[in-house]
Write an enzyme that holds these catalytic residues in place. Structure first.
Site, short mmCIF file in Angstrom:
data_model
loop_
_atom_site.label_atom_id
_atom_site.label_comp_id
_atom_site.label_asym_id
_atom_site.label_seq_id
_atom_site.Cartn_x
_atom_site.Cartn_y
_atom_site.Cartn_z
N SER A 60 0.80 -1.34 0.01
CA SER A 60 0.18 -0.19 0.09
C SER A 60 1.10 1.10 0.01
O SER A 60 0.30 2.50 -0.06
CB SER A 60 -1.15 0.04 1.24
OG SER A 60 -0.22 -0.01 2.41
N ASP A 379 -3.81 8.27 7.96
CA ASP A 379 -4.83 7.44 8.46
C ASP A 379 -4.16 6.64 9.70
O ASP A 379 -5.27 5.48 10.02
CB ASP A 379 -5.46 6.54 7.54
CG ASP A 379 -4.51 5.62 6.79
OD1 ASP A 379 -3.32 5.65 7.26
OD2 ASP A 379 -4.70 4.98 5.78
N HIS A 382 -0.73 4.95 6.90
CA HIS A 382 -0.23 5.68 5.72
C HIS A 382 0.11 6.90 5.99
O HIS A 382 -0.53 7.62 7.05
CB HIS A 382 -0.80 5.21 4.56
CG HIS A 382 -1.40 3.95 4.40
ND1 HIS A 382 -2.76 3.45 4.89
CD2 HIS A 382 -0.66 2.88 3.72
CE1 HIS A 382 -2.53 2.16 4.43
NE2 HIS A 382 -1.68 1.81 3.87
#
Length: 411
Positions: A60, A379, A382
């Protein structure tokens, strides 16, 4: 607060084990840049250091839309909708409010942003992004044998490597043409492996509201042991993938290390440590950072072995750990809110971390801070677009990726 004997012993063992690893690992040595043929010299003058394409593998931290196209589930489903992408005006599948490090690197190289491999019909002239949010270094079967479940995607590093081979074979006439193409490319092998550890820790996270009791301590200790046991295999997966890419003709590789996990809000919230002595000068959990360094130390050993086997290639170690630490140290000078360095901009729960695993950013009941550009964490897992820009500058313009994989023109 007085620490229990078990907690003290567990922390002491972890520190001692990682300290031993740090002693046997030396610094990464530099290697000369790859040689380029005279035939390409004229064409390469218009490029940044002769790079015409980027091929990226990972999770991610660098996925630009593959999981979105696979179909995100669980907590990651929220990354495919607002407020993700709010800084660029659209949701793209990037796990941030905007662009990622891979985007800024492409821009700095004068190349288009990398399209995700699963974007059918996209232009892949200047590279492909195979990274998938939630991806692991080890495949799901190998992790299942360790009792670790992979909840989000089966696109492990091996799957991504096979996709790369399929793509190359379908778009080039011969192995020699692949070698020529890779000689003009930058190949990014990760960051990947963090999710292998995340899933091991998550499977043993504290229950009953995180109460500090014997049962929850036992679960956390089990998670640490299981994650530590994964490290050699995770590193071997990364270096084996790099070796295959080098055998195919890659001449410039970047292999990133792990972030300082003890500075990440999601981890800090899960541990919920109240002993001030457990934190370092940057306000991060020392034991978790030592675990991240254990991965990084073994990875750098593997990179040194690759350099000995491929002396004509440039194999850079991207030091995500110390680049992140430097970003924390420079926070005041670079405009980040020094009172919220470990606090998620988007999330729920407030407090020191504004992170709730059951209410990830984008879920009902979550909110976004008023000035994301002043935050490092987007968040809780990240980073914000602004933090990714700072990280990219530190890595590729200020020496935190070594040896330098790209020689940018001096301004």
């Amino acid at each position: 607060m007085r620490k229990s004997p078990m907690a003290t012993m567990a922390r002491t063992l972890l520190v001692a084990f990682v300290a031993l690893l740090l002693l046997v690992a030396g610094p990464c040595e530099a290697r000369p840049p790859p040689q380029r043929t005279a035939k390409l010299a004229a064409k390469e003058k218009a490029m940044v250091d002769g790079i015409t394409a980027i091929y990226n593998f990972g999770d991610s931290l660098s996925d630009t839309g593959n999981l979105l196209r696979e179909g995100a589930t669980g907590m990651l489903k929220y990354t495919t909708g607002p407020p993700y992408g709010s800084a660029i005006g659209e949701t793209t599948g990037r796990c941030s409010d905007g662009y990622l490090m891979i985007d800024f690197l492409a821009k700095d190289l004068g190349l288009p942003l990398l399209n995700p491999y699963l974007d059918n019909g996209a232009d892949f002239t200047h590279g492909v992004n195979f990274a998938v949010a939630g991806a692991t270094a080890l495949d799901a079967t190998a992790l299942a044998r360790r009792g670790v479940a992979v909840p989000h995607t089966n696109s492990s590093l091996a799957v991504q490597l096979q996709q790369f081979k399929d793509f190359m074979n379908a778009n080039t006439a011969s192995p020699q043409e692949i070698r020529e193409k890779l000689a003009r490319s930058l190949v990014m092998v990760g960051e990947v492996g963090g999710n292998d550890y995340n899933y091991a820790f998550s499977a043993n996270k504290p229950v009953a509201g995180g109460a500090r009791n014997l049962y929850n301590f036992g679960r956390m200790a089990t998670g640490v042991v299981e994650a530590m046991a994964l490290v050699p295999d995770v590193v071997r997966s990364v270096t084996s993938t790099a070796r295959e890419l080098l055998d195919m003709g890659a001449t410039r590789l970047v292999i990133p290390g792990n972030f300082p996990l003890g500075c990440v809000p999601s981890y800090m919230s899960a541990v919920n440590e109240t002993d001030p002595n457990a934190y370092d000068a940057n306000g991060c959990l020392s034991a978790l950072n030592l675990f991240a360094q254990m991965h990084n130390v073994l990875l750098q050993q593997g990179i040194r072995e690759l350099r000995r086997s491929y002396p004509s290639a440039t194999i850079a170690y991207a030091d995500y750990f110390y680049a992140y630490v430097q970003m924390l140290k420079d926070a005041g000078k670079t405009g980040f809110n020094e009172e919220a360095l470990t606090k998620a901009c988007c999330g729920a729960g407030g407090g020191s971390y504004n992170f709730d695993m059951d209410r990830m950013c984008g879920a009902p009941g979550t909110s976004v801070c008023t000035r994301p550009d002043e935050r490092i964490s987007w968040d809780g897992v990240h980073l914000t677009q602004r933090a990714y820009r700072v990280m990219s500058d530190l890595l590729y313009h200020k020496g935190f990726a070594s040896p330098s994989p790209v020689e940018f023109p001096r301004s």
